[in-house]
Design an enzyme around this catalytic site. Structure first.
Site, mmCIF file in Angstrom:
data_model
loop_
_atom_site.group_PDB
_atom_site.id
_atom_site.type_symbol
_atom_site.label_atom_id
_atom_site.label_comp_id
_atom_site.label_asym_id
_atom_site.label_seq_id
_atom_site.Cartn_x
_atom_site.Cartn_y
_atom_site.Cartn_z
ATOM 1 N N HIS A 128 0.849 -1.184 0.000
ATOM 2 C CA HIS A 128 0.000 0.000 0.000
ATOM 3 C C HIS A 128 0.891 1.242 0.000
ATOM 4 C CE1 HIS A 128 -3.657 -2.348 1.664
ATOM 5 N NE2 HIS A 128 -3.692 -2.256 0.352
ATOM 6 N N THR A 184 2.402 -5.290 -8.231
ATOM 7 C CA THR A 184 1.470 -4.311 -8.762
ATOM 8 C C THR A 184 2.289 -3.132 -9.294
ATOM 9 O OG1 THR A 184 1.173 -3.555 -6.484
ATOM 10 C CG2 THR A 184 -0.535 -4.986 -7.385
ATOM 11 N N GLY A 185 1.680 -2.342 -10.184
ATOM 12 C CA GLY A 185 2.365 -1.340 -10.988
ATOM 13 C C GLY A 185 3.352 -0.415 -10.322
ATOM 14 N N SER A 217 -1.931 -1.343 -11.212
ATOM 15 C CA SER A 217 -1.986 -0.849 -9.840
ATOM 16 C C SER A 217 -3.117 -1.576 -9.107
ATOM 17 C CB SER A 217 -2.244 0.660 -9.869
ATOM 18 O OG SER A 217 -2.471 1.158 -8.579
ATOM 19 N N GLY A 218 -2.960 -1.779 -7.804
ATOM 20 C CA GLY A 218 -3.957 -2.503 -7.013
ATOM 21 C C GLY A 218 -5.384 -2.021 -7.199
ATOM 22 N N ASP A 222 -4.652 -6.178 -7.845
ATOM 23 C CA ASP A 222 -4.854 -7.202 -6.814
ATOM 24 C C ASP A 222 -5.605 -8.397 -7.404
ATOM 25 O OD1 ASP A 222 -3.620 -5.572 -4.917
ATOM 26 O OD2 ASP A 222 -5.515 -4.712 -4.251
ATOM 27 N N ASP A 275 -1.474 -1.562 4.750
ATOM 28 C CA ASP A 275 -1.563 -0.456 5.700
ATOM 29 C C ASP A 275 -2.868 -0.616 6.471
ATOM 30 O OD1 ASP A 275 -1.751 1.884 7.100
ATOM 31 O OD2 ASP A 275 -1.693 3.204 5.344
ATOM 32 N N HIS A 314 -10.480 -0.411 -2.424
ATOM 33 C CA HIS A 314 -10.571 -1.735 -3.052
ATOM 34 C C HIS A 314 -10.384 -2.861 -2.034
ATOM 35 C CE1 HIS A 314 -6.358 -0.668 -2.939
ATOM 36 N NE2 HIS A 314 -6.012 -1.897 -3.238
ATOM 37 N N ASP A 358 -11.198 -6.477 -2.908
ATOM 38 C CA ASP A 358 -10.198 -7.144 -3.745
ATOM 39 C C ASP A 358 -9.043 -7.668 -2.895
ATOM 40 O OD1 ASP A 358 -11.727 -6.348 -5.923
ATOM 41 O OD2 ASP A 358 -10.483 -4.593 -6.334
ATOM 42 N N ARG A 408 -7.869 -14.413 0.711
ATOM 43 C CA ARG A 408 -8.681 -15.632 0.745
ATOM 44 C C ARG A 408 -8.129 -16.661 -0.249
ATOM 45 N NH1 ARG A 408 -12.455 -17.691 -2.389
ATOM 46 N NH2 ARG A 408 -13.950 -19.138 -1.513
#
Length: 130
Positions: A8, A34-35, A54-55, A60, A80, A87, A90, A96
């Site tokens: 994050h 991620t990006g 990006s997330g 994600d 964080d 999101h 996600d 999970r």
């Protein structure tokens, strides 16, 4: 091993420093991120990162898809816990999926360090024979 590195915004510096500290271990593995996190890691290290979106823009979910396709072995996701994430569903879905597919996952720096040290010792070699 195929490893996802996600952080994050408030923890991106921590992830970059983590990757600098453990570059010698991480360099021998296939890395995804991620990006923005991936770009920052590449700028600060010699590591090569396979970057997804990006997330908040679907990254994600893309990482989750890699998990569901059995294309990831380890996830280090520096979350964080003090900042609301738009999101969040996600993020929960990704964690999970790690549980469903028995993928070791760290959500903080302390556990991330434990997993990387275990990786160095060969503790996840069982993933090679899945």
């Amino acid at each position: 091993m195929k490893i996802a590195l996600i952080a994050h915004d408030e923890l991106k510096d921590t992830m970059v420093n983590f990757c600098i500290a453990y570059e010698g271990i991480l360099k021998d593995h296939v890395l995804f991120s991620t990006g923005t996190t991936g770009k920052r890691i590449e700028a600060a290290t010699e590591l090569s990162i396979n970057k997804v979106k990006s997330g908040p823009l679907g990254g994600d979910q893309q990482i989750g898809s890699l998990i569901a396709q059995d294309d990831l072995d380890l996830v280090i996701f520096l979350r964080d816990p003090l900042t609301a994430q738009p999101h969040e569903p996600d993020i929960q879905a990704l964690i999970r999926l790690c549980d469903v597919y028995k993928i070791p996952v760290a959500t903080n720096i302390a556990t991330g360090e434990l997993l990387v040290k275990a990786l160095e010792r060969g503790a996840f070699n069982w993933r090679l024979y899945k």
